[in-house]
Structure formats: structure tokens, C-alpha cells
Design a protein around this motif. Structure first.
Motif, mmCIF file in Angstrom:
data_model
loop_
_atom_site.group_PDB
_atom_site.id
_atom_site.type_symbol
_atom_site.label_atom_id
_atom_site.label_comp_id
_atom_site.label_asym_id
_atom_site.label_seq_id
_atom_site.Cartn_x
_atom_site.Cartn_y
_atom_site.Cartn_z
ATOM 1 N N TRP A 46 0.814 -1.216 0.000
ATOM 2 C CA TRP A 46 0.000 0.000 0.000
ATOM 3 C C TRP A 46 0.848 1.268 0.000
ATOM 4 O O TRP A 46 0.395 2.341 -0.407
ATOM 5 C CB TRP A 46 -0.937 0.002 1.201
ATOM 6 C CG TRP A 46 -0.268 -0.347 2.499
ATOM 7 C CD1 TRP A 46 -0.056 -1.604 3.011
ATOM 8 C CD2 TRP A 46 0.302 0.548 3.447
ATOM 9 N NE1 TRP A 46 0.600 -1.540 4.225
ATOM 10 C CE2 TRP A 46 0.825 -0.230 4.521
ATOM 11 C CE3 TRP A 46 0.399 1.932 3.509
ATOM 12 C CZ2 TRP A 46 1.447 0.334 5.619
ATOM 13 C CZ3 TRP A 46 1.031 2.505 4.610
ATOM 14 C CH2 TRP A 46 1.543 1.694 5.649
ATOM 15 N N LYS A 47 2.109 1.172 0.433
ATOM 16 C CA LYS A 47 2.970 2.346 0.487
ATOM 17 C C LYS A 47 3.325 2.854 -0.908
ATOM 18 O O LYS A 47 3.625 4.033 -1.078
ATOM 19 C CB LYS A 47 4.247 2.037 1.273
ATOM 20 C CG LYS A 47 4.037 1.906 2.771
ATOM 21 C CD LYS A 47 5.356 1.751 3.498
ATOM 22 C CE LYS A 47 5.158 1.740 5.005
ATOM 23 N NZ LYS A 47 6.445 1.590 5.736
ATOM 24 N N ARG A 52 -1.744 6.266 3.565
ATOM 25 C CA ARG A 52 -1.345 6.377 4.967
ATOM 26 C C ARG A 52 -1.212 5.014 5.622
ATOM 27 O O ARG A 52 -0.430 4.819 6.537
ATOM 28 C CB ARG A 52 -2.378 7.191 5.751
ATOM 29 C CG ARG A 52 -2.556 8.632 5.339
ATOM 30 C CD ARG A 52 -3.450 9.310 6.362
ATOM 31 N NE ARG A 52 -3.813 10.657 5.988
ATOM 32 C CZ ARG A 52 -4.939 10.977 5.383
ATOM 33 N NH1 ARG A 52 -5.803 10.030 5.093
ATOM 34 N NH2 ARG A 52 -5.200 12.218 5.082
ATOM 35 N N SER A 53 -2.030 4.055 5.195
ATOM 36 C CA SER A 53 -2.110 2.762 5.864
ATOM 37 C C SER A 53 -2.784 1.769 4.927
ATOM 38 O O SER A 53 -3.370 2.157 3.904
ATOM 39 C CB SER A 53 -2.939 2.894 7.155
ATOM 40 O OG SER A 53 -4.286 3.208 6.825
ATOM 41 N N PRO A 54 -2.733 0.464 5.255
ATOM 42 C CA PRO A 54 -3.470 -0.503 4.429
ATOM 43 C C PRO A 54 -4.970 -0.256 4.468
ATOM 44 O O PRO A 54 -5.678 -0.527 3.496
ATOM 45 C CB PRO A 54 -3.096 -1.867 5.057
ATOM 46 C CG PRO A 54 -2.566 -1.551 6.411
ATOM 47 C CD PRO A 54 -1.938 -0.206 6.297
ATOM 48 N N GLY A 65 -15.327 0.531 4.288
ATOM 49 C CA GLY A 65 -15.238 1.568 5.299
ATOM 50 C C GLY A 65 -14.025 1.319 6.187
ATOM 51 O O GLY A 65 -13.473 0.215 6.216
ATOM 52 N N HIS A 66 -13.616 2.339 6.925
ATOM 53 C CA HIS A 66 -12.396 2.201 7.736
ATOM 54 C C HIS A 66 -12.527 1.106 8.788
ATOM 55 O O HIS A 66 -11.595 0.321 8.998
ATOM 56 C CB HIS A 66 -12.085 3.534 8.416
ATOM 57 C CG HIS A 66 -10.872 3.482 9.300
ATOM 58 N ND1 HIS A 66 -9.611 3.305 8.808
ATOM 59 C CD2 HIS A 66 -10.757 3.561 10.655
ATOM 60 C CE1 HIS A 66 -8.751 3.280 9.813
ATOM 61 N NE2 HIS A 66 -9.422 3.438 10.938
ATOM 62 N N GLN A 192 -1.751 6.261 12.088
ATOM 63 C CA GLN A 192 -1.028 7.519 11.967
ATOM 64 C C GLN A 192 -1.930 8.730 12.124
ATOM 65 O O GLN A 192 -1.616 9.657 12.883
ATOM 66 C CB GLN A 192 -0.306 7.558 10.617
ATOM 67 C CG GLN A 192 0.780 6.491 10.502
ATOM 68 C CD GLN A 192 1.433 6.492 9.140
ATOM 69 O OE1 GLN A 192 0.954 7.140 8.214
ATOM 70 N NE2 GLN A 192 2.521 5.767 9.009
ATOM 71 N N THR A 193 -3.056 8.767 11.445
ATOM 72 C CA THR A 193 -3.864 9.975 11.504
ATOM 73 C C THR A 193 -4.763 10.025 12.730
ATOM 74 O O THR A 193 -5.281 11.085 13.057
ATOM 75 C CB THR A 193 -4.710 10.111 10.230
ATOM 76 O OG1 THR A 193 -5.424 8.901 10.017
ATOM 77 C CG2 THR A 193 -3.826 10.394 9.035
#
Length: 391
Positions: A46-47, A52-54, A65-66, A192-193
Motif C-alpha cells: 500500500w505504500k 497512509r495505511s493498508p 469503510g475504515h 497515523q492519523t
């Protein structure tokens, strides 16, 4: 030739069989997706999309959705250590709902018994059992109270790590406050966020109208290929360039005769920020749907002759604004306000993914996904006793 019958024409026996077969197929397909997802996560593929993340990538490319993405990622990471549960899912014997719950408490020592219980009950039974197995004793509650602490340390790269350990009843209000701040931004990836939401909550900025408020002026000292804040820490020159996009910046060069102001620019105005916030509800970086506070990026940088007109300004989240500067991404803002982002080599960040075959085998007995439940109630005490948790 394949003939597809109208649903209204299907016999009742076939109508009953199809949902069961589809449920088994979904379990088999989910097993495959989780196995692939675990490898995708291990490679950190994913990077390469500057995500930001998978979870961010799954939200963008798979429409999850997250919360759903986080759950699948959690299960994908633990299933390799639970071969019995993995085999039951891959064989279409256990549903995703059951496996999702079992993986919260299962260990290599308990997974066989848990699968047997899951096969003999409903998903609701499994959820109740898992909740009960996660009980906290009085001694554990006392230990939580005694072990509370707050610590912080500076890392080698200059960042700061903060560690907070709290009893569950004290931690949950904090977690809920961070979750609420994160929900306000919609689908912000967790790790991270969520840290950004935590800062907003602690500093009292959650839910504020910062997007409309210009940033304060900062002074950056240039020292060769290094930069540092006035009376503050050092930063990379790329981050210094990032700051020039979003705030009024006075650039000072240190000379033998003392500091000399070499440049002073006004940042984006309040009205420009308000217009960007209304025109673009989310970050303009491809695939990012970050809402809430944002930063203004000059598509053509000041040093290359870029102006602070709206035709040269883009709305970016905190993370992607720095990604653009740190990795030297190339951006083109079209007249319709769409943003094209490419890597320095010229290949696009948002690239197509070729289709692939669905590499799963059909379950041998799709009717077995229903398990061996015959309508009896869950004897929770008896189930817990099997794991030494009764009484």
C-alpha cells in the motif's frame, strides 16, 4: 449454454439452497481475501500508492469503510497462527461473522474447542461467549489502577513518543473522544492519523474551524542544506518548503553580518481557505477522503514562480502535503480542479489494477456452513467451564 432462471421461477427447495451455498462461497472467498491481504500487508504494498495505511488503500480500492477494513486486517494478521479456524473458514464451515469474533480470544491451544462450539451455535452465541471470555477480574482491575502512567521520550530522529497507560474505565472516554474526532473527518486511517485526532482532542482543537483560520507567521533559518525554526528544532529543507505553502513565512539567511531577511511571503488568505474548504470537502490527493482541517499547497511552488492564486492552490491533508514535498511528487491542477499526481519518474500515483481470476475452490459441502445448531439455547456457564473460566 448457461440458462439463468428468473428468481420467481425457482422452486422453493432451490431457493432455500442458494443462500446457504452463497454463504459458503462468501466464507471461502473471504478466506482467500484474508490470506492475500496478510501478504499484501506484509509487503507493505500500500505504500507504493502513497497511502497512509493498508486501511486507506482498502477504503480507496476495495470500497471498504475504515472499520470494516481494520477488522479484516486484524483478522488477516492473526489467522496464520490459527490454522484450525483458518481451515474452517477456507472450507466454508464457519462464517466471517463467527471467525471475526473467535479471533478476538482464540489461541493455538483453544481454537479447536472454540471451533466446535461455533459449529454448534449461532454467530450471536459466539459473540456472547467471546464477550464472557474477555471478563476482567477484580485483581486485574486493581492492577490496572496501580499501573497507570504517563511517559514520553525523544527519539533519535527528533520525534517524540508518548506512552499512556490507563485503567479501562479511564481509557475509554479518551478513546471515544479520539474516535469522535476521527469520525468528524470521516474514514481517517487509525494508526497515523488517529494521532492527529488525539492532538486535536488534547489541545482543544477538535471540531474547531481551523480550516478557515490562517496559520501564524513562522521564521525559518537556512543553514546550508539544513533548516531550523526560530528558537526551535531543526527540520528538513523539504518540510521548510512545505511550510511556505500553507503559512506566511519569513526566510532568514545567516550571514557574517547577522541574520538577513531574504524572502517574506503572505500565506493563503482566510477567504481562499474558506473557498477551498467549500469547493473540496476532502483532500484532493487521489484516493484520500480525509475531511476536517487541511493545509494549502502551491501546485507550482513559490521558488518556481508559483503564485497564491486559487488556480494554483490545492487542498491537501497534513500527511499528503508532506508526502508531496518529501518525495518530490509532480502535480498538475486542471481547470476543472481535478488534480493529477505523478511520481518523479512520471508514472501516476493513481494507476489501474489489472483484473485477475478469483482463485478459490468451491466448498465441498456448502450446506455445512450452518453448523450443527438445532435451536437450543447457549449454555454459557458450560461453555466457559470448558476453558476453565466458569464459576
Amino acid at each position: 449454454m448457461l440458462v439463468v432462471m428468473e428468481i420467481s421461477e425457482i422452486a422453493t427447495e432451490q431457493l432455500e439452497a442458494e443462500p446457504v451455498a452463497h454463504a459458503a462461497w462468501e466464507a471461502v472467498g473471504m478466506a482467500r481475501m484474508l490470506a492475500v491481504l496478510a501478504e499484501f500487508d506484509r509487503r507493505e504494498a500500500w505504500k507504493t500508492w502513497e497511502c497512509r495505511s493498508p486501511q486507506h488503500w482498502l477504503s480507496w480500492k476495495c470500497g471498504l469503510g475504515h472499520v470494516a477494513a481494520s477488522e479484516r486486517l486484524r483478522v488477516a494478521r492473526v489467522l496464520p497462527d490459527l490454522p484450525i479456524i483458518s481451515a474452517a473458514l477456507a472450507g466454508g464451515l464457519l462464517s466471517w461473522s463467527k471467525v471475526r469474533e473467535l479471533t478476538r480470544v482464540a489461541t493455538p491451544e483453544t481454537e479447536r474447542s472454540l471451533v466446535d462450539i461455533a459449529m454448534s451455535g449461532t454467530a450471536s452465541h459466539v459473540a456472547r461467549l467471546v464477550t464472557a471470555m474477555r471478563r476482567v477480574t477484580r485483581a486485574q482491575a486493581v492492577r490496572q489502577l496501580a499501573d497507570r502512567e504517563f511517559r514520553w521520550a525523544t527519539n533519535e530522529d527528533g520525534s517524540v513518543s508518548i506512552t499512556v497507560r490507563l485503567p479501562a474505565d479511564r481509557a475509554m472516554p479518551v478513546i471515544r473522544a479520539v474516535e469522535q474526532a476521527t469520525i468528524l473527518r470521516k474514514d481517517v486511517p487509525r494508526s497515523q492519523t488517529a494521532a492527529d485526532a488525539f492532538v486535536d482532542v488534547v489541545c482543544g482543537d477538535a471540531g474547531s474551524r481551523r480550516a478557515e483560520r490562517p496559520r501564524p507567521e513562522v521564521i525559518v533559518h537556512i543553514e546550508g542544506d539544513q533548516a531550523r525554526f526560530e528558537n526551535g528544532p531543526s527540520i528538513s529543507t523539504e518540510v521548510a518548503a512545505c511550510l511556505t505553502c500553507d503559512a506566511p513565512v519569513t526566510t532568514v539567511a545567516d550571514t557574517a553580518d547577522g541574520p538577513v531577511v531574504v524572502d517574506k511571503r503572505r500565506g493563503p488568505t482566510r477567504s481562499q481557505r474558506r473557498w477551498l474548504g467549500l469547493r473540496h470537502p476532502t483532500c484532493q490527493f487521489p484516493g484520500c477522503d480525509h475531511r476536517g482541517s487541511f493545509e494549502v499547497h502551491h501546485v507550482v511552488e513559490h521558488r518556481h514562480g508559483g503564485t497564491s492564486r486559487l488556480s494554483n492552490l490545492a487542498r491537501l491533508c497534513w500527511f499528503h502535503h508532506r508526502v508531496v514535498h518529501l518525495h518530490g511528487l509532480q502535480m498538475t491542477l486542471h481547470r476543472d480542479r481535478t488534480l493529477d499526481v505523478r511520481f518523479p519518474a512520471g508514472n501516476p500515483v493513481d494507476r489501474s489494477i489489472p483484473s485477475t481470476a478469483f482463485l478459490v475452490a468451491p466448498p465441498e459441502r456448502p450446506d455445512e456452513i450452518g453448523g450443527r445448531w438445532y435451536g437450543d439455547r447457549l449454555d454459557l456457564d458450560h461453555a466457559l467451564a470448558a476453558f476453565g473460566l466458569g464459576g
